[in-house]
Design an enzyme around this catalytic site. Sequence first.
Site, short mmCIF file in Angstrom:
data_model
loop_
_atom_site.label_atom_id
_atom_site.label_comp_id
_atom_site.label_asym_id
_atom_site.label_seq_id
_atom_site.Cartn_x
_atom_site.Cartn_y
_atom_site.Cartn_z
N GLU A 172 -35.31 -3.63 -36.08
CA GLU A 172 -35.56 -5.03 -35.70
C GLU A 172 -36.79 -5.61 -36.40
O GLU A 172 -37.70 -6.13 -35.74
CB GLU A 172 -35.70 -5.16 -34.18
CG GLU A 172 -34.41 -4.84 -33.45
CD GLU A 172 -34.45 -5.15 -31.95
OE1 GLU A 172 -35.53 -5.41 -31.40
OE2 GLU A 172 -33.36 -5.11 -31.33
N GLU A 291 -27.26 -1.27 -31.42
CA GLU A 291 -27.76 -1.45 -30.04
C GLU A 291 -26.90 -2.52 -29.39
O GLU A 291 -26.84 -3.66 -29.87
CB GLU A 291 -29.22 -1.90 -30.02
CG GLU A 291 -30.20 -0.80 -30.36
CD GLU A 291 -31.66 -1.23 -30.19
OE1 GLU A 291 -31.95 -2.02 -29.28
OE2 GLU A 291 -32.47 -0.77 -31.00
#
Length: 503
Positions: A172, A291
């Site tokens: 991320e 995720e």
Amino acid sequence: MEAKVTAHRDYTISKIDDRIYSAFLEHLGRAVYSGIHEPDHPTADKDGMRKDVAQLVRDLNIPFVRYPGGNFVSAYNWEDGVGPADQRPTRLDLAWHTSDNNRVGVHEFAAWCKTVKTNMMLAVNLGSRGLDEARNFLEYVNGPTGSYWGDLRKKHGHAEPFDVKLWCLGNEMDGPWQIGQKTAAEYGRVAYETAKAMRAFDKKLELVVCGSSHSDMKTYPEWERIVLEHTYDSIDHISLHMYFSNQAKNTANFLALNHKLDTYIGTVESTINLVRANKRSKHKVHISFDEWNVWYHSREQDKTILEGNAGWPHAPRLLEDIYNFEDVLQVGCIINTFIRRSNIVHIACIAQLVNVIAPIMTEPGGPAWRQTTYYPYYFASIFGRGTALNLAVKSPGYDADVADNVPYLDAAAVHDEAEGTITFFLINRNGKDSLDVAFSLHGFGDPVVIDHQVIAGHPLDATNTLLNQHTVEPKKGTTAHVVDQSLVVKLPPYSYHMLRVKV
Ligand code: AHR
């Protein structure tokens, strides 16, 4: 209400990559410590790993587990987790405002993966660190003895390389919350150079570059385009993440959210194709949706720790969402989306696996049990392997915030040619009416129902807890029949179904 599902043997989406049933385990809260690892637990093995948890994990037949983060990886020193366990340092974890005594590191994780029969998907730290640490970590994990890192691994008890083939280049990196956040151009350059170095070591590695943290990020989808412009021919997958919330307590809107997921995947697929065309490349990049899950139940209770008002606790209860029956329907819809998008989604990881937004919960010194969401994940992982069929679904629908005319019936189907079976995953999003579903199956023999598992008839907020571990569980279905050689099934209001037929 009535719905119709049409399938043809030759009308397929893709052979499903089994890795879409993978999972994620981060050094966060009690995922590792008192999750998979609890040396004092009555079921602990010689490595201090809980055997009861390992059994629940093994039952899921998980292809890969992503590790060690997550946000955690962006300030992680992998060297802290190797060598004699009692000499490892305790470090402050800046991502979750906790501390980590590093009793579990890559050796312990590798041994656990072997025990639960899964494979490692490792992430390198491109937040606080960079290329040099990434290549050192790779050489430590996969390098031959006779080299500095290979010999150190041998000294730490593992002469054989771990041979990890799947690597994430950071986590991320677009997120302002990330230690070492970067612009797309900064990250694209670092990711490219890191990929180049890692490939110089082993050109057969599969590398995953960071896409957007979610599709509401201001930089999405330009982030994907820029990062791919830098890295396209050097990487194999672009990583996406999405978490689902029903904070607004609106079930209809909540259960429509996989339409947003579908658009997200479609947009990134188009971006991949754009960059591929711009580069005149023959290389194929796929999506690693590494995720995904429902995440909102624990947000309020986590604030004290996350805002730094509890000091630096080791393995506190964090992100311990207690899932309910409504979440079973949601997880079923999410996985159906991955099956329907299996042409481009080649990896997906439920986030996470134990205690932290997880299908498996544990009590320190006590039992381990299945959350409600364990079941749709279990059924998909066990029976969702084969070829995804391109279904034509005709169903009444409703208008939601994220899409109009969301069908009440969410359906996916997987054909296992070798076994001669089709497995349907069906969700009725309607809370008032049953759905009578008629199937029209072309190019197959006459169907015979061989299994029908149903999760239905619970209040939406029903949960499985330490004290009541079996409230929401699948039951054998009684409403699937073959009438005049045609398959029909009745789906009660708000219900999840795994329906297998021999064809
Ligand atoms: O899974 C919990 C966190 O969600 C992960 O650490 C991070 O990657 C994401 O924001």
